[in-house]
Design a protein around this motif. Structure first.
Motif, mmCIF file in Angstrom:
data_model
loop_
_atom_site.group_PDB
_atom_site.id
_atom_site.type_symbol
_atom_site.label_atom_id
_atom_site.label_comp_id
_atom_site.label_asym_id
_atom_site.label_seq_id
_atom_site.Cartn_x
_atom_site.Cartn_y
_atom_site.Cartn_z
ATOM 1 N N UNK A 147 0.822 -1.208 0.000
ATOM 2 C CA UNK A 147 0.000 0.000 0.000
ATOM 3 C C UNK A 147 0.858 1.261 0.000
ATOM 4 N N UNK A 148 0.327 2.305 -0.617
ATOM 5 C CA UNK A 148 0.980 3.606 -0.683
ATOM 6 C C UNK A 148 0.078 4.648 -0.023
ATOM 7 N N UNK A 149 0.682 5.809 0.320
ATOM 8 C CA UNK A 149 -0.074 6.919 0.923
ATOM 9 C C UNK A 149 -0.851 6.438 2.151
ATOM 10 N N UNK A 150 -0.168 5.754 3.020
ATOM 11 C CA UNK A 150 -0.809 5.092 4.160
ATOM 12 C C UNK A 150 -1.051 6.075 5.300
ATOM 13 N N UNK A 198 -1.599 -0.274 -8.277
ATOM 14 C CA UNK A 198 -2.432 -0.507 -9.455
ATOM 15 C C UNK A 198 -3.733 -1.169 -9.024
ATOM 16 N N UNK A 199 -4.766 -0.941 -9.786
ATOM 17 C CA UNK A 199 -6.052 -1.581 -9.518
ATOM 18 C C UNK A 199 -5.909 -3.098 -9.686
ATOM 19 N N UNK A 200 -6.547 -3.848 -8.779
ATOM 20 C CA UNK A 200 -6.534 -5.305 -8.840
ATOM 21 C C UNK A 200 -7.967 -5.812 -8.715
ATOM 22 N N UNK A 201 -8.201 -7.030 -9.156
ATOM 23 C CA UNK A 201 -9.479 -7.655 -8.854
ATOM 24 C C UNK A 201 -9.460 -8.112 -7.402
ATOM 25 N N UNK A 246 -14.576 -8.044 -8.893
ATOM 26 C CA UNK A 246 -14.698 -6.627 -8.563
ATOM 27 C C UNK A 246 -13.334 -5.971 -8.451
ATOM 28 N N UNK A 247 -13.249 -4.685 -8.770
ATOM 29 C CA UNK A 247 -11.966 -3.979 -8.786
ATOM 30 C C UNK A 247 -11.738 -3.247 -7.465
ATOM 31 N N UNK A 248 -10.507 -3.326 -6.987
ATOM 32 C CA UNK A 248 -10.154 -2.673 -5.722
ATOM 33 C C UNK A 248 -8.856 -1.904 -5.886
#
Length: 303
Positions: free
Chosen positions: A144-147, A170-173, A200-202
């Motif tokens: 994770x970034x910008x935590x 990056x977006x992941x399912x 679903x995208x997260x």
């Protein structure tokens, strides 16, 4: 899980050790000061019980073992290794007791520790809240970034508090992210449970090591796509699904033990660095005992 041996050396401490003799053994009291520097007791939640449970502050410490739980098996591991201090994330005595007779498991734990001369120190919600704590380690492991904290600490810095929220690069399912979570955590019987559309995208992810189903309001207010925590109870999880907007936040329920174990090697290294900088020579390692309470699970199978 293999032991994480972070044996320390003062070979590089040089003149920075001050008045402390090179390769000196610290007392338990001096180790407690180093622990307070990393995980201040002021960061603990009001309901929590942290700090020294068993031990004399003037006893020399040469070996420290980190573990999630102060179970009898973990205590035996610490004693057999010759550790003068066992640091656990979970408290042994969270609720008040009227007796520590060896006729109970907790009483027997206290007796074994005292009789062996092994101290016990609890770093619980202060270890959750501090920078580099349990949820920070999870956030790092998931990339994770910008935590930022899910809930800020009442007595801490803005970056301290319970839980963390951040963004994937990056977006992941949901299915791929759940697989990443499964791959990062230690293997335990319970595995990983997921609620939501596999495709679903997260991107925005909230995490809380340990039991975190009391933080759903913070998860929603931080607009998380998915929430990773442990010990999700039926009703809070069901209500969270009912209140979801566009099916979010999705839920990923993991082992309580596994979610907090990742912090141990990081914590061991951090304490080792502080003690080494102070000129002390202490061997620190992580327990190899799996204290997750479950042994196996039955599932209906399928994809």
């Amino acid at each position: 899980m293999e032991a994480v041996d972070t044996a320390l050396s003062n070979a590089d401490s040089g003149d920075d050790a001050g008045t402390v003799e090179a390769n000196a053994e610290p007392t338990l009291g001096q180790v407690l000061l180093a622990v307070e520097e990393l995980w201040p007791e002021s960061l603990a939640e009001d309901w929590d019980e942290v700090g020294l449970v068993v031990g004399r502050p003037d006893v020399p410490v040469t070996k420290v073992l980190f573990a999630v739980d102060p179970t009898l098996d973990v205590i035996d591991e610490a004693i057999e290794w010759g550790a003068e201090l066992l640091i656990t994330h979970h408290p042994l005595l969270l609720k008040g007791v009227n007796s520590v007779a060896a006729t109970t498991a907790k009483g027997l734990a206290v007796h074994r520790l005292i009789e062996a001369g092994t101290g016990l120190l609890t770093v619980h919600t202060n270890g959750d809240s501090a920078v580099g704590g349990v949820s920070d380690v999870l956030a790092d492991a998931f990339g994770l970034e910008n935590v930022a904290p899910l809930t800020t600490a009442a007595n801490g810095l803005p970056e301290e508090g319970i839980g963390r929220v951040g963004d994937l690069p990056d977006i992941m399912t949901l299915g791929d992210f759940a697989a990443k979570v499964f791959g990062v955590l230690p293997a335990v019987a319970g595995g990983v449970r997921v609620a939501g559309d596999k495709d679903g995208l997260v991107r925005r992810v909230a995490v809380c090591g340990g039991a975190g189903d009391s933080l759903f309001d913070a998860v929603r207010s931080n607009h998380a796509d998915v929430y990773v925590t442990a010990d999700m109870r039926h009703h809070p999880a069901s209500e969270a699904r009912e209140a979801a907007v566009n099916d979010r936040p999705y839920l990923i329920d993991v082992s309580h033990f596994a979610s907090e174990w990742l912090w141990l090697p990081v914590a061991a290294e951090a304490l080792g660095n502080v003690l080494t900088d102070q000129g002390y020579d202490v061997e620190i390692r992580v327990s190899t005992t799996n204290s997750d309470p479950w042994d196996f699970i039955l599932t209906p199978g399928g994809d």
